[in-house]
Design an enzyme around this catalytic site. Sequence first.
Site, mmCIF file in Angstrom:
data_model
loop_
_atom_site.group_PDB
_atom_site.id
_atom_site.type_symbol
_atom_site.label_atom_id
_atom_site.label_comp_id
_atom_site.label_asym_id
_atom_site.label_seq_id
_atom_site.Cartn_x
_atom_site.Cartn_y
_atom_site.Cartn_z
ATOM 1 N N GLN A 53 0.842 -1.188 0.000
ATOM 2 C CA GLN A 53 0.000 0.000 0.000
ATOM 3 C C GLN A 53 0.883 1.244 0.000
ATOM 4 O OE1 GLN A 53 -2.665 1.735 3.309
ATOM 5 N NE2 GLN A 53 -4.081 0.606 1.985
ATOM 6 N N CYS A 83 -6.742 7.368 4.564
ATOM 7 C CA CYS A 83 -6.155 7.739 5.852
ATOM 8 C C CYS A 83 -6.427 9.212 6.151
ATOM 9 C CB CYS A 83 -4.655 7.465 5.854
ATOM 10 S SG CYS A 83 -3.858 7.844 7.436
ATOM 11 N N ASN A 195 -14.606 -2.964 4.232
ATOM 12 C CA ASN A 195 -13.737 -2.831 5.406
ATOM 13 C C ASN A 195 -14.489 -2.036 6.467
ATOM 14 O OD1 ASN A 195 -11.188 -0.568 6.303
ATOM 15 N ND2 ASN A 195 -11.251 -2.655 7.052
ATOM 16 N N GLY A 217 -8.527 -5.123 9.695
ATOM 17 C CA GLY A 217 -7.266 -4.578 10.164
ATOM 18 C C GLY A 217 -7.020 -4.825 11.636
ATOM 19 N N ARG A 218 -7.543 -3.954 12.480
ATOM 20 C CA ARG A 218 -7.161 -3.968 13.891
ATOM 21 C C ARG A 218 -7.641 -5.200 14.652
ATOM 22 N NH1 ARG A 218 -6.570 0.680 11.857
ATOM 23 N NH2 ARG A 218 -4.951 2.067 12.635
#
Length: 304
Positions: A53, A83, A195, A217-218
């Site tokens: 990425q 982001c 996501n 992700g987390r």
Amino acid sequence: MMDWTDRHCRFFHRLLSPHVFLYTEMVHANAIIHGDAQRHLQFSPQEHKLALQLGGSDPEMLARAINIADTFHYDEYNLNCGCPSDRVQSGQFGACLMDEPDRVADCIAAMQDATTKPVTVKTRLGIDDRDSYEFLVKFITTIHERSGCSIFYLHARKAWLKGLSPKENRTIPALDWERVYQVKKDFPHFEIIINGGFEKTDEIMAQFDHVDGVMIGRRAYHVPYDLAHWEQALYGTALPSRADIVKQMIAYIEREQAKDVFAKHVTRHMMGLFHAQPLATAWKHALHDAAQTNSTAPLELFAE
């Protein structure tokens, strides 16, 4: 996932799930061109399939970064347009690029010209008050019409560029999975990966009735053994034992120590391996104590 999903983390996650498509942390194109490319780009062959990425907003710089990265043989390149951090905004990349679909299209086209690998986009549903469905569709269609890109990872929240921290932007803007589903309905020939907010296996499996994939992700970082459960649900793979994962990671750490890598740079990603298991706290303490030696040989305590 900057400073989280480094190569040590990804090797660990690959042991838990042989099939998951892994992603690097976001790396700015300038860091690859003007920094230590080897440090930013190296990875173990076991990590495939692996996407790099990239952050950036200059088509030429992104293409140059991919020219360098292609020598490392990544499987996909992804441009981060999601982001919301202040640092990212000051550099004019990340989520603020949603306001510049033509620029993003130029970036994607330049990246495509630099590689034969897929080039994809990760983005939010909108930014600030520009969060209508029409705004999202214009962003996606502009990129597709000008570059041909048809693979989009959609974080099912908008981003507030002013007023919320990056951490708050992961929880306060409301999730809107239905909007992602609508994109897939309206653009069935696109590959849409959702996501945002997924934790339970049945919840994840249900997404495949609506979209083509799920990005996590987390949750995968903090409760990594969930990866093994998701792998089993999707592919029927037998669950690995946590003890066997630890043994394989000790062998990995020993190999990395020969390259002068401190064990703590690896073990920090493993804190959650025994999440919700008996003595999980003791496990974390053992890893923490081993890391405090700041040496290349805390493995005795780790193994114990």
